[in-house]
Design a protein around this motif. Structure first.
Motif, short mmCIF file in Angstrom:
data_model
loop_
_atom_site.label_atom_id
_atom_site.label_comp_id
_atom_site.label_asym_id
_atom_site.label_seq_id
_atom_site.Cartn_x
_atom_site.Cartn_y
_atom_site.Cartn_z
N ARG A 20 -6.24 -8.16 -2.59
CA ARG A 20 -5.56 -6.89 -2.33
C ARG A 20 -4.67 -6.51 -3.51
NH1 ARG A 20 -1.35 -8.73 2.17
NH2 ARG A 20 -3.28 -8.75 3.33
N PRO A 21 -4.31 -5.24 -3.60
CA PRO A 21 -3.48 -4.79 -4.72
C PRO A 21 -2.16 -5.56 -4.77
CG PRO A 21 -4.37 -2.93 -3.51
CD PRO A 21 -4.72 -4.15 -2.74
N ALA A 22 -1.60 -5.57 -5.94
CA ALA A 22 -0.39 -6.36 -6.17
C ALA A 22 0.74 -5.92 -5.25
CB ALA A 22 0.04 -6.22 -7.62
N GLY A 23 1.75 -6.74 -5.14
CA GLY A 23 2.82 -6.56 -4.18
C GLY A 23 3.57 -5.25 -4.27
N THR A 24 3.48 -4.57 -5.37
CA THR A 24 4.27 -3.35 -5.50
C THR A 24 3.58 -2.15 -4.88
OG1 THR A 24 3.24 -3.06 -7.65
CG2 THR A 24 5.42 -4.10 -7.60
N VAL A 25 2.30 -2.30 -4.58
CA VAL A 25 1.57 -1.17 -4.00
C VAL A 25 1.87 -1.11 -2.50
CG1 VAL A 25 -0.71 -0.24 -3.54
CG2 VAL A 25 -0.24 -1.41 -5.71
N PRO A 26 2.24 0.05 -1.99
CA PRO A 26 2.56 0.13 -0.56
C PRO A 26 1.32 -0.06 0.32
CG PRO A 26 3.15 2.16 -1.74
CD PRO A 26 2.36 1.32 -2.67
N VAL A 27 1.42 -0.90 1.32
CA VAL A 27 0.33 -0.99 2.29
C VAL A 27 0.54 0.06 3.35
CG1 VAL A 27 -0.36 -3.40 2.04
CG2 VAL A 27 1.58 -2.83 3.48
N THR A 84 5.71 -2.44 1.06
CA THR A 84 4.74 -3.03 0.14
C THR A 84 4.14 -4.29 0.76
OG1 THR A 84 6.64 -4.06 -0.91
CG2 THR A 84 5.69 -2.16 -2.01
N ALA A 85 3.02 -4.67 0.22
CA ALA A 85 2.30 -5.83 0.74
C ALA A 85 3.18 -7.07 0.64
CB ALA A 85 1.02 -6.04 -0.05
N GLY A 86 3.19 -7.83 1.71
CA GLY A 86 3.94 -9.09 1.73
C GLY A 86 5.36 -8.97 2.21
N GLU A 87 5.77 -7.75 2.57
CA GLU A 87 7.15 -7.59 3.04
C GLU A 87 7.31 -8.03 4.49
OE1 GLU A 87 10.22 -4.49 1.76
OE2 GLU A 87 8.32 -3.40 1.65
N LEU A 88 8.54 -8.39 4.83
CA LEU A 88 8.92 -8.62 6.22
C LEU A 88 10.07 -7.65 6.49
CD1 LEU A 88 8.99 -10.22 8.92
CD2 LEU A 88 10.53 -11.83 7.80
N ALA A 89 9.83 -6.70 7.38
CA ALA A 89 10.84 -5.68 7.61
C ALA A 89 11.12 -5.54 9.10
CB ALA A 89 10.37 -4.34 7.04
N SER A 132 -5.46 9.02 -1.65
CA SER A 132 -4.59 8.98 -2.82
C SER A 132 -5.16 8.01 -3.86
CB SER A 132 -3.19 8.56 -2.42
OG SER A 132 -3.19 7.22 -2.02
N ALA A 133 -5.35 8.53 -5.03
CA ALA A 133 -6.05 7.78 -6.06
C ALA A 133 -5.22 6.61 -6.57
CB ALA A 133 -6.40 8.71 -7.23
N GLY A 134 -3.93 6.70 -6.38
CA GLY A 134 -3.04 5.67 -6.91
C GLY A 134 -3.27 4.31 -6.28
N THR A 135 -3.57 4.28 -5.00
CA THR A 135 -3.80 3.01 -4.33
C THR A 135 -5.29 2.81 -4.17
OG1 THR A 135 -3.34 4.26 -2.35
CG2 THR A 135 -1.65 2.70 -3.08
N ALA A 136 -5.86 2.15 -5.12
CA ALA A 136 -7.30 1.87 -5.07
C ALA A 136 -7.54 0.61 -4.25
CB ALA A 136 -7.82 1.71 -6.49
N ALA A 137 -8.74 0.10 -4.32
CA ALA A 137 -9.11 -1.20 -3.76
C ALA A 137 -9.27 -1.21 -2.25
CB ALA A 137 -8.13 -2.29 -4.16
N TRP A 138 -8.76 -0.21 -1.54
CA TRP A 138 -8.98 -0.18 -0.09
C TRP A 138 -9.95 0.93 0.22
CZ3 TRP A 138 -7.07 -4.02 2.70
CH2 TRP A 138 -5.94 -4.70 2.24
#
Lengths: 259, 414
Positions: free
Chosen positions: A13-20, A47-52, B8-14
């Motif tokens: 999955r995208p790195a931790g800074t990308v919002p899930v 973001t991925a991996g957060e606990l909120a 949204s193009a910014g978040t790829a991979a999904w």
């Protein structure tokens, strides 16, 4: 996509800074006389991996927030993106597929079926992900192992304590290894010691890489998480993601842009 | 996998996920939840359909069983019997068959046996001379040839039939109904009846005759004896003709019988084939059948309403389950399919129980009447098909309502 593939996505999955999970100026108005504005231009990114934890008194809009984050409901205005996908552009079927593969739900009332065993209940979490029955049961047994209940697999939910039932519900939510787990008052029906154990379990899950969002009215619960989002009257009044732990957006409003 | 464009193009991979299909086995398991968890309720709500299907299967089964029994009897008796009776003249009086007719008919190719009876008019039979003369029991006295029972499709129930010796003597054989009316159920030595100032000794009683019921109510006496003791004129009134057991031969003989029996006035002769009338009877439907089929249809309708009702209640009660399944990723279509399949399964279970019930009822009846058990395929297949269709119709509306529930309504309203 199958849940097994979704589980495989975990590593890639995208790195931790990308919002899930992203909410942009999201409002939700329930029609009525007068209309109820449950959420008012709320923006939020997880973001991925957060606990909120999302905390607030009843009527603050936190349940509505959970519905929107879980794609169980659509916003009146604004954009909700789950793993980068704009919810408003997706069909009902696609949203169902999204929930099946990427979102795990944990509810205050557990919602376990009495007609089948603990293992069957957990396996039901994968029913709509297109996995064969045998594989579902293997993944379910694995998930039960992760919540420490492998030995109760054959039991009926009625034979379990409240804490055990919530563990089963958590196992059902994580059986397909979804990137996001939404927990709605997961400790609401439990005594404090059991509740603490459930929170510890959710923290463990988070440590293993899952994004976990807990909705709660209990500030003691919220105090345990790294990130706290406090809500009141449809607004986010505090979001510790800002780093300071103090109110953002002029005290009562979260950042408002483009309105 | 289809990718929804414009995310949204910014978040790829999904990529956009596609909902998975439910496997038939999984759908069946889902459909059975309601039945497994609420057995009594399921049983009661399927009862209407069970009764309806049972009624229809039983009615069709009983009709098929009795017609099969009749056809089996016809088969056993043979379809090669033809009867020739004296018809009417143009002026409406009863015509007479020529005395030579049996002999003429016997010359036709394909004919294997010719037997005949002649009605002896004006003679009444009594058990003793002391019986008042008015109590005739509506019996007829017929002269008969010695090979009659086999040709006419009957046999001896008791005693012996007329033979070359006894046909000349004052000896009588009773038809089945005649024996009953005279109160005679057993032939004992020396037993006799009284007719026109003369005792006739009884030697036998016949079984009921399916093809020639007129023999049942007759007292049979040999032709020579009838002429000697009862002033009989010797003209046959009914001739029983057996042909070679080939339908084509029987049909050909049938067409020639009129001319052969009475060449001068062939139209004064009635030729018939008793097996034809019985076959028509086997095909005929009883008047009660329609009534019971109607009742079965009403029961099915009531059953359908019962299933629909129980499904509406089930959907209301299981809102949280519906909400949970939606949260777990069920599409609206999958929720609809689950409840539709449950209604069909419920109705099908009722239909299967109805087929078993109707078959059991038919079997009990058939056994009681010593008939073959025949359940026409269209009865049980039709019953099951009707149950499936009824389940689908009854479950449609509740299933649509279940699918329309929004997940949040279903989960958070009690």
């Amino acid at each position: 996509m199958t849940a097994a593939q979704a589980a495989g996505d975990l590593g890639g999955r995208p790195a931790g800074t990308v919002p899930v999970l992203e909410l942009e100026n999201v409002s939700k108005v329930y029609p009525g006389q007068p209309p109820v504005r449950a959420l008012d231009r709320v923006s939020l990114a997880v973001t991925a991996g957060e606990l909120a934890a999302v905390a607030g008194p009843s009527g603050s809009g936190k349940s509505t927030l959970l519905h929107l984050m879980g794609t169980l409901d659509q916003p009146t205005a604004g954009t909700v993106r789950i793993t980068g996908l704009d919810v408003a552009r997706m069909t009902d079927r696609e949203l169902a597929g999204l929930r099946a593969a990427r979102i795990g739900f944990v509810f205050q009332q557990f919602f376990l079926g009495e007609h089948q065993s603990v293992l069957g209940n957990v396996a039901d979490g994968l029913l709509y992900a297109g996995i064969r029955r045998g594989q579902r049961r293997r993944l379910a047994a694995d998930a039960l192992g992760r919540v420490g209940l492998r030995h109760r697999a054959a039991a009926r939910p009625t034979q379990l304590s409240g804490g055990e039932r919530q563990r089963v519900a958590i196992a059902r939510a994580i059986a397909g290894r979804p990137p996001v787990v939404l927990a709605d008052e997961p400790t609401g029906n439990l005594d404090s010691a059991t509740g603490t154990a459930i929170l510890a379990l959710l923290e463990e899950l988070n440590a293993a890489g899952t994004t976990v969002i807990i909705i709660t009215h209990d500030h003691a619960v919220a105090a345990r998480t790294r990130r706290r989002i406090e809500m009141l009257d449809g607004h986010i009044i505090t979001d510790t993601a800002a780093g300071t732990g103090t109110a953002v957006g002029g005290g009562f409003r979260h950042v408002q842009e483009g309105t | 996998m289809t990718t929804t464009s414009g995310h949204s193009a910014g978040t790829a991979a999904w990529a956009a996920p596609v909902p998975a299909r439910l496997r038939p086995g999984d759908l069946a398991a889902l459909a059975s939840i309601g039945l497994r968890t609420r057995k009594l309720r399921a049983g009661l709500s399927a009862l209407g359909i069970a009764i309806g299907v049972a009624a229809i299967v039983a009615v069709l089964g009983l009709a098929a069983s009795s017609s099969a029994a009749l056809l089996a009897e016809i088969q056993a008796l043979g379809t090669n019997l033809l009867t020739v009776t004296n018809g009417q003249t143009l002026t409406g009086t009863t015509a007479e068959l020529p005395a030579a007719a049996p002999g003429m008919i016997a010359r036709l190719p394909g004919v294997t046996s010719v037997q005949d009876t002649g009605t002896v008019s004006g003679v009444d039979v009594y058990k003793s001379p002391y019986i008042p003369s008015g109590e005739t029991n509506a019996l007829s006295v017929d002269a008969a040839t010695v090979g009659l029972p086999a040709a006419a499709g009957t046999s001896l129930a008791q005693g012996r039939y007329l033979n070359a010796a006894t046909e000349r003597e004052p000896v009588a054989v009773l038809g089945a109904a005649a024996a009953r009316r005279l109160g005679i159920d057993r032939i004992r030595p020396g037993m006799r009846i009284w007719a026109r100032g003369q005792w006739f000794y009884l030697t036998g009683i016949l079984n009921p005759d399916t093809y020639a019921p007129q023999i049942d109510s007759a007292v049979l006496i040999g032709f020579p004896a009838a002429e000697k003791y009862l002033n009989f004129d010797g003209n046959p009134s009914e001739i029983y003709v057996r042909t070679v057991n080939t339908p084509a031969v029987t049909t050909r003989v049938d067409s020639l019988l009129g001319y052969q029996a009475n060449p001068e006035n062939p139209n004064q002769v009635d030729v018939s084939r008793p097996s034809d009338a019985l076959m028509a009877q086997a095909d005929a439907k009883g008047a009660l059948d329609t009534l019971f089929l109607g009742l079965g249809a009403v029961a099915l309708l009531v059953g359908a309403i019962g299933v629909a009702n129980i499904m509406v209640i089930s959907v209301l009660e299981r809102r949280s389950e519906i909400g949970l399944r939606r949260a777990l990723g069920a599409t609206r279509g999958q929720i609809r399919a689950q409840f539709l399949a449950e209604a069909i399964l419920l109705s099908l279970a009722g239909g299967a129980a109805g087929v078993i019930l109707g078959t059991a009822a038919t079997a009990a009846y058939a056994r009681g009447h010593r008939e073959l058990l025949v359940i026409p395929p269209q009865a049980w297949a039709g019953g099951l098909a009707a149950a499936i269709i009824i389940g689908a119709l009854a479950g449609l509306l509740p299933a649509i309502r279940a699918a329309r529930l929004s997940p949040t309504q279903a989960l958070w309203t009690v």
